[in-house]
Design an enzyme around this catalytic site. Structure first.
Site, PDB file in Angstrom:
ATOM      1  N   SER A 102     -48.061  73.331  99.108  1.00  0.00           N
ATOM      2  CA  SER A 102     -48.184  71.943  99.573  1.00  0.00           C
ATOM      3  C   SER A 102     -49.620  71.419  99.544  1.00  0.00           C
ATOM      4  O   SER A 102     -49.839  70.267  99.143  1.00  0.00           O
ATOM      5  CB  SER A 102     -47.586  71.799 100.975  1.00  0.00           C
ATOM      6  OG  SER A 102     -46.183  71.948 100.923  1.00  0.00           O
ATOM      7  N   LYS A 147     -38.984  74.724 112.238  1.00  0.00           N
ATOM      8  CA  LYS A 147     -38.245  73.501 111.887  1.00  0.00           C
ATOM      9  C   LYS A 147     -37.222  73.088 112.947  1.00  0.00           C
ATOM     10  O   LYS A 147     -36.872  71.919 113.038  1.00  0.00           O
ATOM     11  CB  LYS A 147     -37.544  73.679 110.540  1.00  0.00           C
ATOM     12  CG  LYS A 147     -38.464  73.582 109.339  1.00  0.00           C
ATOM     13  CD  LYS A 147     -37.644  73.635 108.055  1.00  0.00           C
ATOM     14  CE  LYS A 147     -38.482  73.291 106.846  1.00  0.00           C
ATOM     15  NZ  LYS A 147     -37.648  73.136 105.626  1.00  0.00           N
ATOM     16  N   ASP A 198     -35.921  66.884 102.996  1.00  0.00           N
ATOM     17  CA  ASP A 198     -35.365  67.878 102.068  1.00  0.00           C
ATOM     18  C   ASP A 198     -34.173  67.357 101.263  1.00  0.00           C
ATOM     19  O   ASP A 198     -33.996  67.730 100.102  1.00  0.00           O
ATOM     20  CB  ASP A 198     -34.956  69.146 102.821  1.00  0.00           C
ATOM     21  CG  ASP A 198     -36.143  70.002 103.214  1.00  0.00           C
ATOM     22  OD1 ASP A 198     -37.190  69.900 102.538  1.00  0.00           O
ATOM     23  OD2 ASP A 198     -36.037  70.776 104.183  1.00  0.00           O
ATOM     24  N   GLY A 214     -36.695  74.955  91.552  1.00  0.00           N
ATOM     25  CA  GLY A 214     -36.976  74.343  92.846  1.00  0.00           C
ATOM     26  C   GLY A 214     -38.247  73.520  92.898  1.00  0.00           C
ATOM     27  O   GLY A 214     -38.524  72.868  93.912  1.00  0.00           O
TER      28      GLY A 214
END
EC number: 1.1.1.25
Length: 286
Positions: A21, A70, A107, A252
């Protein structure tokens, strides 16, 4: 150029040293010309509340949340989006006007990005695995108007929970990976999505293996699209195997970039960056 006025966005998780990221988000922030940087902050379970409360008081403009926080972060948000509530997971936070955390999940939009132009309406899909990632995948497939989803897993209780949470929106069935019906389902499937970690490049996993073993895949045919949420290695063993069968394959990386773009838009009140800016930064890095 980082200065005394530079603000930051951070990834919070444990571990975070492997994360891509910072590579893609800093490329995007540089493209936008914002006085912002993106950093990764390792954070243990017991420190999560302290860290998030502290970040409210300094020049933090937003957060990504990753494993294992999360779900735990729900208790630290004053606002939670409907999609995050549905998925039971938050991956993106920003401070609202009261300087409290507002949480969402990007997501689903990330997952469906490479599928949007493939016309999967009324088609059949298989989802491998029944963990947190499977929830985003199932919701994404519902949004794309598929007709049937078969979840294949080793964990009966988590499959039953998925059916309870999503079964009223789509024809959804769950099977153990040893079920004899699996071969027929694979043969009929228009799309297979792997949400398991099998094939991932980590110290724990053997990369040159297929989810549920070689024999599980014997009825795969060329009409099926195979989508592996894993992006390292690229391609995975599953995608190489599927390509050799004549299948269209998706890795992905596109999901990672697309969900990152949605997070960036959430932090910056709607600013957008071309997909290739983040994607090229990652490909150059990998």
């Amino acid at each position: 150029m980082i200065s005394s006025k530079t603000s930051f966005i951070a990834l919070i998780g444990n571990p975070v040293s492997h994360s891509l990221s910072p590579i893609m988000q800093n490329a995007a922030l540089q493209y936008l010309g914002l006085d912002l940087i993106y950093i990764a902050i390792p954070c243990k379970d017991e420190d999560l509340e302290l860290v998030l409360n502290s970040l409210k008081k300094i020049n933090c403009k937003g957060l990504n949340i990753t494993i294992p926080h999360k779900e735990k972060v729900f208790n630290l948000c004053s606002e939670i989006s409907s999609i995050a509530s549905k998925l039971k997971a938050i991956n993106t936070l920003r401070l609202n006007s009261e300087k409290e955390w507002s949480g969402t999940n990007t997501d689903v939009e990330g997952f469906i990005y490479p599928l949007k132009n493939l016309n999967l309406t009324k088609k059949k899909s298989i989802v491998l695995g029944s963990g947190g990632a499977a929830r985003s995948v199932i919701q994404g497939l519902i949004n794309l108007n598929l007709s049937k989803i078969s979840v294949i897993s080793r964990n009966k209780s988590s499959v039953e929970e998925l059916i309870k949470d999503f079964g009223n929106q789509i024809q959804l069935q769950g099977l153990l990976n040893t079920n004899n019906e699996v071969q027929n389902l694979i043969e009929e499937a228009n799309l297979v999505v792997n949400t398991t970690p099998v094939g991932m490049k980590t110290a724990k996993h053997e990369m040159n293996v297929l989810p549920y073993g070689e024999s599980f895949w014997r009825s795969l045919n060329s009409k099926t699209i195979v989508y592996d949420l894993i992006y390292n290695p690229a391609p995975t063993h599953l995608l190489k195997f599927s390509a050799n069968k004549g299948c269209r394959t998706i890795d992905g990386l596109q999901m990672l970039v697309a969900q990152g773009l949605k997070s960036l838009s959430f932090w910056t009140n709607g600013l957008e960056v071309p997909f290739h800016i983040m994607n090229d930064a990652l490909k150059n890095h990998l």
